[in-house]
Design a protein around this motif. Sequence first.
Motif, PDB file in Angstrom:
ATOM      1  N   MET A   1       0.841  -1.215   0.028  1.00 53.21           N
ATOM      2  CA  MET A   1       0.243   0.075  -0.042  1.00 53.21           C
ATOM      3  C   MET A   1       0.598   1.355  -0.139  1.00 53.21           C
ATOM      4  SD  MET A   1      -2.935  -1.174   2.921  1.00 53.21           S
ATOM      5  CE  MET A   1      -3.939   0.467   2.320  1.00 53.21           C
ATOM      6  N   GLY A   2       1.919   0.976   0.464  1.00 51.59           N
ATOM      7  CA  GLY A   2       3.015   2.600   0.536  1.00 51.59           C
ATOM      8  C   GLY A   2       3.943   1.994   1.363  1.00 51.59           C
ATOM      9  N   ASN A  40       5.302   1.946   5.766  1.00 51.75           N
ATOM     10  CA  ASN A  40       5.191   2.187   7.213  1.00 51.75           C
ATOM     11  C   ASN A  40       6.286   3.242   7.555  1.00 51.75           C
ATOM     12  OD1 ASN A  40       2.992   0.222   7.541  1.00 51.75           O
ATOM     13  ND2 ASN A  40       4.574  -1.519   7.561  1.00 51.75           N
ATOM     14  N   LEU A  96       0.954   4.684   8.129  1.00 51.12           N
ATOM     15  CA  LEU A  96       1.139   4.423   6.855  1.00 51.12           C
ATOM     16  C   LEU A  96       1.159   5.650   5.997  1.00 51.12           C
ATOM     17  CD1 LEU A  96       1.102   1.979   4.966  1.00 51.12           C
ATOM     18  CD2 LEU A  96      -1.383   2.346   4.788  1.00 51.12           C
ATOM     19  N   TYR A 150       0.608   6.420   1.989  1.00 48.48           N
ATOM     20  CA  TYR A 150      -0.008   5.619   0.803  1.00 48.48           C
ATOM     21  C   TYR A 150       1.133   6.027  -0.517  1.00 48.48           C
ATOM     22  CZ  TYR A 150      -4.012   4.257   3.234  1.00 48.48           C
ATOM     23  OH  TYR A 150      -4.975   3.596   4.286  1.00 48.48           O
ATOM     24  N   LYS A 151       1.319   5.128  -1.034  1.00 46.00           N
ATOM     25  CA  LYS A 151       2.206   5.231  -2.379  1.00 46.00           C
ATOM     26  C   LYS A 151       1.618   6.024  -3.274  1.00 46.00           C
ATOM     27  CE  LYS A 151       0.851   0.905  -4.464  1.00 46.00           C
ATOM     28  NZ  LYS A 151       1.565  -0.440  -4.944  1.00 46.00           N
ATOM     29  N   ASP A 152       0.586   6.083  -3.633  1.00 44.30           N
ATOM     30  CA  ASP A 152      -0.056   7.092  -4.559  1.00 44.30           C
ATOM     31  C   ASP A 152      -0.031   8.423  -4.106  1.00 44.30           C
ATOM     32  OD1 ASP A 152      -1.958   7.073  -2.632  1.00 44.30           O
ATOM     33  OD2 ASP A 152      -3.517   6.893  -3.933  1.00 44.30           O
ATOM     34  N   GLU A 153       0.525   8.846  -2.752  1.00 48.10           N
ATOM     35  CA  GLU A 153       0.765  10.233  -2.342  1.00 48.10           C
ATOM     36  C   GLU A 153       2.228  10.358  -2.341  1.00 48.10           C
ATOM     37  OE1 GLU A 153      -1.553  10.924   0.881  1.00 48.10           O
ATOM     38  OE2 GLU A 153      -3.605  10.046   0.047  1.00 48.10           O
ATOM     39  N   ASP A 172      -3.273   7.218   9.210  1.00 47.70           N
ATOM     40  CA  ASP A 172      -2.602   7.679   7.774  1.00 47.70           C
ATOM     41  C   ASP A 172      -1.952   9.030   7.810  1.00 47.70           C
ATOM     42  OD1 ASP A 172      -3.807   5.325   7.292  1.00 47.70           O
ATOM     43  OD2 ASP A 172      -5.612   6.252   6.261  1.00 47.70           O
ATOM     44  N   SER A 218       0.362  12.109   5.493  1.00 47.21           N
ATOM     45  CA  SER A 218       0.682  12.640   4.211  1.00 47.21           C
ATOM     46  C   SER A 218       2.158  13.564   4.122  1.00 47.21           C
ATOM     47  CB  SER A 218      -0.597  13.438   3.828  1.00 47.21           C
ATOM     48  OG  SER A 218      -0.459  14.137   2.425  1.00 47.21           O
ATOM     49  N   LYS A 277     -11.377   9.635   1.012  1.00 48.29           N
ATOM     50  CA  LYS A 277     -10.617   8.901  -0.006  1.00 48.29           C
ATOM     51  C   LYS A 277      -9.951   7.459   0.893  1.00 48.29           C
ATOM     52  CE  LYS A 277      -7.066   8.709  -3.420  1.00 48.29           C
ATOM     53  NZ  LYS A 277      -6.057   9.681  -4.236  1.00 48.29           N
ATOM     54  N   GLN A 278     -10.458   6.299   0.542  1.00 47.13           N
ATOM     55  CA  GLN A 278     -10.037   5.076   1.255  1.00 47.13           C
ATOM     56  C   GLN A 278      -8.640   4.631   0.669  1.00 47.13           C
ATOM     57  OE1 GLN A 278     -11.707   4.193   3.559  1.00 47.13           O
ATOM     58  NE2 GLN A 278     -13.104   5.906   3.468  1.00 47.13           N
TER      59      GLN A 278
END
Length: 279
Positions: free
Chosen positions: A159-160, A162, A172, A174-177, A202, A204, A278-279
């Motif tokens: 998912m990204g 840790n 966590l 997230y890899k798309d961020e 989560d 960012s 957004k999940q």
Amino acid sequence: MLDLGVKHTLTIDRDTPPGLFLRNEADEDVLLPNKYKPSQFEIGDELEVFVYLDFDQRPVATTLEPKVMLDEFAYLTCVDSNDFGAFLDWGLEKHLFVPHMEQAYKMIKGEQYLIFCYLDEQTNRLVASSRVNKFVDNTILTVEHFDEVDLIVTNPTEMGYNVIINEIHIGLLYKDEVFQDLKTGDRLKGIVKKIRPDNKIDVSLQRPGYRGIEPNAAKVMEILEATEDGFLPLHDKSKPEMIYDTVHLSKKAFKKAIGTLYKERQITIENGVGIFLKQ
């Protein structure tokens, strides 16, 4: 005995053949070997030193700067390994020991590892562990939504990444961020994006200060997170009165807020339906 693994500001008490003896207000003293003795000093001067155990397991002071101190994380290089454990370069003459049972994977000379430095109560010596998840806890959180935090990357996941948050919690990213190359041990700034009901966090990498730039966005986000399904039935066609009754914002302020949240990838928008976390 002086606490190990931390820095102390101590007073020079006496000069002896092995070095300077330094003393604190509790009348505890420790040796600063000649190799670390300042070129000029007077009895009564204060020195900042780091205290740990020497090769004979005796407390000793040094003016060298350690790469990690007690109850801290660091990314260190393994300089030796044997059947009993591994040894890490932490910037001091005596290397930092990692017991075999405290290695997540067998350490290899020349490789780098993320570790936590702690005091082994049985041996009363500073040791390290690469089982870093043992030393973070999300039971009682010390962070809130949109807090700016310090992050340490631990390992990539599907998912990204840790990350360790403020050297206390696990979270966590997230890899798309993520729009940069990250590796284990990297330190960076982030913000708390979401706190889930089970205290999972989560984070960012969006710019610090976001909450201050757009407080209305933070307000909408908090209301969204308080809903059972992360959904608000508000959109461009919603009446101003409905928007105000739900989020206590004008329609103009609401549209600006959700625009910010959408840009920061914190929500999704379904036209004519509403906004979703957004999940």
